[in-house]
Design an enzyme around this catalytic site. Structure first.
Site, mmCIF file in Angstrom:
data_model
loop_
_atom_site.group_PDB
_atom_site.id
_atom_site.type_symbol
_atom_site.label_atom_id
_atom_site.label_comp_id
_atom_site.label_asym_id
_atom_site.label_seq_id
_atom_site.Cartn_x
_atom_site.Cartn_y
_atom_site.Cartn_z
ATOM 1 N N CYS A 14 1.792 -2.073 -17.318
ATOM 2 C CA CYS A 14 1.881 -3.080 -16.253
ATOM 3 C C CYS A 14 0.566 -3.331 -15.488
ATOM 4 O O CYS A 14 -0.294 -4.049 -15.980
ATOM 5 C CB CYS A 14 3.024 -2.707 -15.316
ATOM 6 S SG CYS A 14 3.611 -4.086 -14.335
ATOM 7 N N HIS A 29 8.141 -0.111 -17.802
ATOM 8 C CA HIS A 29 8.196 1.171 -17.113
ATOM 9 C C HIS A 29 9.443 1.886 -17.631
ATOM 10 O O HIS A 29 10.129 1.389 -18.515
ATOM 11 C CB HIS A 29 8.362 0.949 -15.607
ATOM 12 C CG HIS A 29 7.259 0.187 -14.959
ATOM 13 N ND1 HIS A 29 6.058 0.742 -14.634
ATOM 14 C CD2 HIS A 29 7.182 -1.108 -14.551
ATOM 15 C CE1 HIS A 29 5.288 -0.167 -14.044
ATOM 16 N NE2 HIS A 29 5.945 -1.310 -13.986
HETATM 17 N N1 GLN Z 1 1.156 -5.663 -9.093
HETATM 18 C C1 GLN Z 1 1.378 -6.199 -10.401
HETATM 19 C C2 GLN Z 1 2.380 -7.324 -10.428
HETATM 20 O O1 GLN Z 1 3.196 -7.443 -9.550
HETATM 21 C C3 GLN Z 1 1.777 -5.073 -11.331
HETATM 22 C C4 GLN Z 1 3.115 -4.465 -10.988
HETATM 23 C C5 GLN Z 1 3.475 -3.254 -11.789
HETATM 24 O O2 GLN Z 1 2.623 -2.482 -12.245
HETATM 25 N N2 GLN Z 1 4.786 -3.049 -11.941
HETATM 26 O O3 GLN Z 1 2.378 -8.099 -11.360
#
Ligand code: GLN
Length: 247
Positions: free
Chosen positions: A95, A196
């Site tokens: 992510c 995740h």
């Molecule tokens: N901050 C980033 C987004 O909202 C990544 C989020 C994350 O790692 N879940 O796209």
């Protein structure tokens, strides 16, 4: 030779929805096979490591704020990481980590963070913070040589575009952007994904692809891993697949 050397970057900042669990899974799956697994850490202000001395570099996901905190420091590592990647060191990116290896990430407030630019994709978040890609996801992959439907949990505002070689196709969920047909980014030594979960706990095939790639690259020959009993993991995954596909 029978050793996996991992560098876990920014474990204190990038650790959403159990991302650090991915390291536990790799350790466990190595231990079950008598493979030594050493995990080094790097974070802001750590001494600059020799990135080429690792088999695997790992970054988890994080909120926009954490990404802003690490973006500048990550850039200091660019040369070393690029060299390692070119030499075949495996990059496993979740992510927020995934986003920062592309050209740039523009967050919901319009702050643009330069990515490492190792890959051509770029990510722009929806300005409306309520418009996020959230939920469980099923992705059909072929990279292990077999068709495997993997599952994970996504929560991102970022919309990743210009992904030349995705990890798989979306069966259920969003993926690289809202209602995208594709998820993640793949090269033989790169797995970048929005999943995740932690992703490796739910999908043993990915762990074994990574371990086998790393050991084989080091050995210069194809290393076949001893199979482990993954029946429980697969049963759990099937429950999620059935639930998401309304079976
Ligand atoms: N901050 C980033 C987004 O909202 C990544 C989020 C994350 O790692 N879940 O796209």
């Amino acid at each position: 030779m029978n050793k996996l050397k991992i560098l876990h970057m920014y474990s204190d900042m990038l650790d959403l929805y159990g991302d650090s669990g991915n390291m536990e899974i790799l350790k466990y799956r190595c231990k079950m096979r008598g493979i030594e697994c050493e995990i080094g850490k790097y974070s802001i202000n750590s001494a600059m490591p020799d990135f080429t001395s690792f088999d695997l570099i790992y970054l988890g996901g994080g909120a926009d704020l954490e990404q802003q905190h690490i973006a500048e420091d990550l850039h200091k590592c660019r040369q070393g990481i690029a060299k390692a990647y070119k030499r075949g060191v495996f990059l496993f990116l979740i992510c927020g980590g995934y986003q920062l290896f592309g050209k740039y990430y523009k967050d919901a407030d319009g702050n643009k963070m330069d990515g490492l630019g190792l890959f051509d994709y770029y990510t722009v978040a929806e300005p409306d913070r309520r418009k996020r890609c959230i939920g469980n996801i099923i992705v059909r992959t072929e990279f292990t040589g077999k068709t495997v439907d993997i599952v994970g949990f996504e929560n991102h505002g970022g919309q990743t575009k210009n992904v030349k070689n995705p990890l798989g196709s979306v069966i259920c969920g969003h993926g690289n952007c809202t209602k995208s047909t594709h998820e993640g980014y793949f090269e033989k030594n790169v797995i970048a994904t929005y999943m995740h979960g932690p992703c490796l706990a739910k999908n043993p095939e990915i762990s074994d692809y990574i371990i086998s790639y790393c050991l084989s690259t080091k050995a210069g020959e194809n290393i076949k891993l001893t199979p482990l009993d993954d029946s429980l993991e697969k049963k759990c995954r099937q429950v999620m697949v059935d639930r998401l596909t309304n079976k």
